[in-house]
Design a protein around this motif. Structure first.
Motif, PDB file in Angstrom:
ATOM      1  N   SER A   1      -4.295  24.720 -18.992  1.00  0.00           N
ATOM      2  CA  SER A   1      -3.929  23.363 -19.407  1.00  0.00           C
ATOM      3  C   SER A   1      -5.086  22.591 -20.032  1.00  0.00           C
ATOM      4  O   SER A   1      -4.890  21.828 -20.979  1.00  0.00           O
ATOM      5  N   ARG A   2      -6.303  22.792 -19.512  1.00  0.00           N
ATOM      6  CA  ARG A   2      -7.415  22.003 -20.033  1.00  0.00           C
ATOM      7  C   ARG A   2      -7.695  22.297 -21.505  1.00  0.00           C
ATOM      8  O   ARG A   2      -7.772  21.362 -22.315  1.00  0.00           O
ATOM      9  N   PRO A   3      -7.875  23.557 -21.911  1.00  0.00           N
ATOM     10  CA  PRO A   3      -8.084  23.798 -23.343  1.00  0.00           C
ATOM     11  C   PRO A   3      -6.873  23.458 -24.203  1.00  0.00           C
ATOM     12  O   PRO A   3      -7.028  23.060 -25.356  1.00  0.00           O
ATOM     13  N   VAL A   4      -5.650  23.593 -23.646  1.00  0.00           N
ATOM     14  CA  VAL A   4      -4.464  23.201 -24.417  1.00  0.00           C
ATOM     15  C   VAL A   4      -4.481  21.693 -24.667  1.00  0.00           C
ATOM     16  O   VAL A   4      -4.198  21.229 -25.780  1.00  0.00           O
ATOM     17  N   ASP A   5      -4.817  20.917 -23.644  1.00  0.00           N
ATOM     18  CA  ASP A   5      -4.921  19.465 -23.811  1.00  0.00           C
ATOM     19  C   ASP A   5      -5.996  19.109 -24.830  1.00  0.00           C
ATOM     20  O   ASP A   5      -5.820  18.191 -25.644  1.00  0.00           O
ATOM     21  N   GLU A   6      -7.120  19.821 -24.780  1.00  0.00           N
ATOM     22  CA  GLU A   6      -8.205  19.576 -25.730  1.00  0.00           C
ATOM     23  C   GLU A   6      -7.748  19.889 -27.144  1.00  0.00           C
ATOM     24  O   GLU A   6      -8.062  19.157 -28.089  1.00  0.00           O
ATOM     25  N   TYR A   7      -6.990  20.959 -27.315  1.00  0.00           N
ATOM     26  CA  TYR A   7      -6.473  21.347 -28.620  1.00  0.00           C
ATOM     27  C   TYR A   7      -5.578  20.242 -29.186  1.00  0.00           C
ATOM     28  O   TYR A   7      -5.728  19.835 -30.346  1.00  0.00           O
ATOM     29  N   TRP A   8      -4.652  19.756 -28.378  1.00  0.00           N
ATOM     30  CA  TRP A   8      -3.751  18.706 -28.830  1.00  0.00           C
ATOM     31  C   TRP A   8      -4.518  17.422 -29.149  1.00  0.00           C
ATOM     32  O   TRP A   8      -4.225  16.731 -30.123  1.00  0.00           O
ATOM     33  N   HIS A   9      -5.521  17.123 -28.337  1.00  0.00           N
ATOM     34  CA  HIS A   9      -6.343  15.934 -28.573  1.00  0.00           C
ATOM     35  C   HIS A   9      -6.994  16.008 -29.956  1.00  0.00           C
ATOM     36  O   HIS A   9      -6.996  15.027 -30.710  1.00  0.00           O
ATOM     37  N   ARG A  10      -7.546  17.158 -30.304  1.00  0.00           N
ATOM     38  CA  ARG A  10      -8.190  17.310 -31.613  1.00  0.00           C
ATOM     39  C   ARG A  10      -7.161  17.265 -32.741  1.00  0.00           C
ATOM     40  O   ARG A  10      -7.378  16.600 -33.759  1.00  0.00           O
ATOM     41  N   LEU A  11      -6.073  17.990 -32.551  1.00  0.00           N
ATOM     42  CA  LEU A  11      -5.083  18.123 -33.621  1.00  0.00           C
ATOM     43  C   LEU A  11      -4.497  16.779 -34.011  1.00  0.00           C
ATOM     44  O   LEU A  11      -4.334  16.467 -35.192  1.00  0.00           O
ATOM     45  N   ARG A  12      -4.176  15.961 -33.029  1.00  0.00           N
ATOM     46  CA  ARG A  12      -3.512  14.695 -33.335  1.00  0.00           C
ATOM     47  C   ARG A  12      -4.460  13.675 -33.962  1.00  0.00           C
ATOM     48  O   ARG A  12      -4.005  12.622 -34.424  1.00  0.00           O
TER      49      ARG A  12
END
Length: 311
Positions: free
Chosen positions: A220-231
């Motif tokens: 979950s942590r890297p997935v959340d980080e990915y979404w944070h960057r993408l958006r």
């Protein structure tokens, strides 16, 4: 399954056709990078993502190549270690060709910071960047803000002296995001989507075109980080259509993945108006089915999927 309504709308189309004088912007970027190099002159303090990109940008500014041959952008990471903080962190900067007339893509890497505080730091940093007037270089101001404010965010190193080991938050949540975009055309966005997934050890896929879709899965942590960057990139429309979460405890992560790696998929491209293009959605449905996710097609497009061989 969660059904989040996380959605981003932006009137901005891909910035490649914004009408901004890109030559002037890239000249400013080169000047700013030279300034930062002089400030962070010790070995390893500043690390260029792609030396070829810098060479090609200089060649464009000097009139040696045309813009249509400029397929890279300036990106680098700076190590920041404020005197009043025990934390050393990285500031990652990726500059759209239109920066500073648009905001830079900036985020931090801070492995010793707790998950909640790192998220709060990045959110506050983005709010600061939004407050800066566009048109002027701003990375020095960003660095100053970090140096002045980093002490406000607790870190895992802030444990009692009696503790021998830092307390690390164990991530046992497996997360899969199904992402939908109005379109994905920009070569830079397409590269970010792939590179960030690889950096964060996420698996899944991306499907460029109109519409554009992507799936990322992992802890979950890297997935959340990915979404944070993408958006934080410029989008006409970007949303999470579905979020799947499972507490897998100490189970092997690979058992829960539907995809072995992360790759961009292309299925019989068909041209449209202007630079629009569309994929063969029948073949996309077959791809989803082959990964146990055929039901996702209706969630994305509102109709049941059909194999490409079915008329």
């Amino acid at each position: 399954m969660d059904k989040p309504n996380t959605e981003i709308e932006d009137v901005d189309e891909d910035m490649e056709e914004s009408g901004v004088n890109v030559l002037d912007m890239l000249e400013l970027q080169l000047s700013e990078y030279e300034m930062l190099q002089s400030m962070f002159s010790n070995a390893g303090e500043i690390k260029l993502d792609d030396a070829t990109a810098l060479v090609k940008i200089k060649a464009f500014v000097e009139g040696k190549i045309k813009y249509e041959y400029l397929h890279s952008r300036l990106g680098f990471a700076i190590k920041i270690a404020p005197e009043d903080s025990e934390v050393t962190m990285e500031l990652v900067c990726q500059l759209p060709h239109e920066y500073p007339s648009v905001a830079p893509v900036v985020f931090t890497r801070a492995p010793k910071m707790s998950r909640s505080d790192h998220r709060r730091l990045n959110e506050d940093l983005q709010n600061f960047i939004v407050s800066i007037e566009r048109g002027e270089i701003c990375l020095y101001s960003v660095i100053e803000w970090i140096q002045e404010n980093l002490h406000k965010y607790n870190t895992e190193s802030d444990v009692s002296e009696s503790s021998q080991k830092p307390q690390v938050e164990e991530d046992t949540i497996f997360t899969r995001l199904w992402i939908y975009s109005h379109h994905i055309y920009s070569k830079f966005k397409r590269r970010d989507i792939i590179d960030w997934a690889e950096e964060l050890k996420l698996t899944g896929f991306s499907l460029p075109g109109k519409p554009g879709v992507a799936c990322v899965e992992g802890y979950s942590r890297p997935v959340d980080e990915y979404w944070h960057r993408l958006r934080r990139l410029n989008w006409k429309r970007l949303m999470v259509k579905e979020k799947e979460e499972t507490d897998i405890g100490n189970d092997d992560l690979s058992k829960h993945r539907k995809f072995a790696n992360f790759e961009e998929k292309v299925f019989d491209v068909r041209g449209g108006k202007g630079r629009e293009y569309h994929m063969d959605l029948g073949k996309f449905y077959e791809f989803l089915e082959s990964h146990g996710s055929g039901h996702i097609f209706q969630m994305y497009f509102g109709v049941e999927g059909k194999n490409s061989s079915v008329s």
